[in-house]
Design an enzyme around this catalytic site. Structure first.
Site, PDB file in Angstrom:
ATOM      1  N   GLY A 131       0.782  -1.223   0.000  1.00  0.00           N
ATOM      2  CA  GLY A 131       0.000   0.000   0.000  1.00  0.00           C
ATOM      3  C   GLY A 131       0.814   1.274   0.000  1.00  0.00           C
ATOM      4  O   GLY A 131       0.363   2.311  -0.474  1.00  0.00           O
ATOM      5  N   ASP A 132       2.019   1.218   0.560  1.00  0.00           N
ATOM      6  CA  ASP A 132       2.899   2.391   0.587  1.00  0.00           C
ATOM      7  C   ASP A 132       4.338   1.902   0.448  1.00  0.00           C
ATOM      8  O   ASP A 132       5.173   2.123   1.322  1.00  0.00           O
ATOM      9  CB  ASP A 132       2.703   3.173   1.885  1.00  0.00           C
ATOM     10  CG  ASP A 132       3.416   4.521   1.878  1.00  0.00           C
ATOM     11  OD1 ASP A 132       3.785   4.991   0.783  1.00  0.00           O
ATOM     12  OD2 ASP A 132       3.614   5.106   2.962  1.00  0.00           O
ATOM     13  N   TYR A 133       4.604   1.247  -0.663  1.00  0.00           N
ATOM     14  CA  TYR A 133       5.882   0.555  -0.841  1.00  0.00           C
ATOM     15  C   TYR A 133       6.958   1.531  -1.299  1.00  0.00           C
ATOM     16  O   TYR A 133       7.094   1.833  -2.480  1.00  0.00           O
ATOM     17  CB  TYR A 133       5.734  -0.587  -1.842  1.00  0.00           C
ATOM     18  CG  TYR A 133       6.844  -1.616  -1.727  1.00  0.00           C
ATOM     19  CD1 TYR A 133       6.848  -2.529  -0.677  1.00  0.00           C
ATOM     20  CD2 TYR A 133       7.874  -1.668  -2.654  1.00  0.00           C
ATOM     21  CE1 TYR A 133       7.853  -3.475  -0.558  1.00  0.00           C
ATOM     22  CE2 TYR A 133       8.885  -2.610  -2.548  1.00  0.00           C
ATOM     23  CZ  TYR A 133       8.874  -3.506  -1.502  1.00  0.00           C
ATOM     24  OH  TYR A 133       9.878  -4.439  -1.385  1.00  0.00           O
TER      25      TYR A 133
END
Length: 262
Positions: A186-188
């Site tokens: 999701g927030d790589y």
């Protein structure tokens, strides 16, 4: 007890005792993040955020619980909702976050771990995953963020020369027809990987994790590499090591735009 901790849950204060707390500013994103020098003999991190829908730690707590034993993520040590705030105490993974200068100095090694790490995240079996963060949900959340004026119009204007409402409209008009669903971080980005020596220690900041299109992560990973190195010189290597043939550039641009609201 001091001014900064006076409103914390009594149970949490008892657990922490007299241990040293240091404000942490990189990785483990949240409104307030503290490095806990020692909790029952080992270091830990404490995250505190408002319990409102767009900042609550509840999604991260649920993700960490589901991922326990499936991926190397911090173990939950304590959680609470108290006085309109969420509290999450979790173990500290060994190593440094991927944005640290000693990690970034070994660029090809980092890109290798970055790609292999994402491949392992996307390789999870999602058939019984209760966490959903697909495009329809993201668009609903983006609409609510726009309606409640939770995004800075100046940032949107500077990057896209339009208003938040116009950017949201563009996202609706250009929405991808299909989703290639995987378990997504999701927030790589670099700060959300912990690397110990030459090995991946684990993943942090999983508040946006869940079943979603793999391009949710691929797009932000490419953007992060571009930000870290100033260009796309490591993009092809990352995609090769991840194992993707035929990059969908339209999807990359789409998910980067969508992330402006998060």
């Amino acid at each position: 007890m001091n001014e900064s901790t006076r409103n914390w849950p009594e149970e949490l204060l008892e657990l922490l005792g007299q241990t040293e707390l240091t404000v942490n500013k990189i990785g483990y994103s949240g409104d307030h993040v503290y490095h806990v020098k020692e909790y029952r003999g080992t270091p830990a991190f404490l995250k505190i955020a408002p319990s409102v829908w767009w900042r609550t730690l509840r999604p991260e707590i649920e993700a960490l619980a589901w991922l326990d034993g499936k991926l190397p993520v911090p173990k939950i040590l304590y959680t609470a909702e108290h006085g309109g705030m969420d509290y999450l105490l979790m173990e500290a993974l060994g190593g440094k976050d991927g944005s640290h200068e000693t990690i970034q100095a070994k660029r090809k090694l980092f890109v290798k771990l970055y790609a292999e790490g994402l491949r392992s995240v996307h390789g999870l079996d999602i058939r019984e995953c209760p966490l959903s963060n697909g495009l329809e949900k993201k668009l609903r959340d983006a609409k609510r963020i726009v309606d409640e004026s939770l995004v800075d119009p100046a940032d949107i204007k500077e990057e896209y020369d339009c208003t938040p409402e116009e950017l949201y409209g563009l996202l609706l008009e250009s929405k991808p027809v299909t989703e290639d669903l995987v378990f997504a971080h999701g927030d790589y980005c670099a700060p959300n990987l912990i690397i110990d020596g030459e090995k991946l220690s684990g993943f942090i900041d999983l508040g946006r994790a869940g079943v979603a299109d793999r391009y949710q992560d691929i797009s932000l990973a490419i953007r992060s590499l571009r930000h870290d190195y100033g260009d796309d010189r490591y993009k092809a290597l990352f995609l090769e090591l991840y194992g993707l043939d035929g990059l969908d550039e339209d999807k990359v641009r789409y998910y980067i735009r969508l992330d402006e609201f998060f």
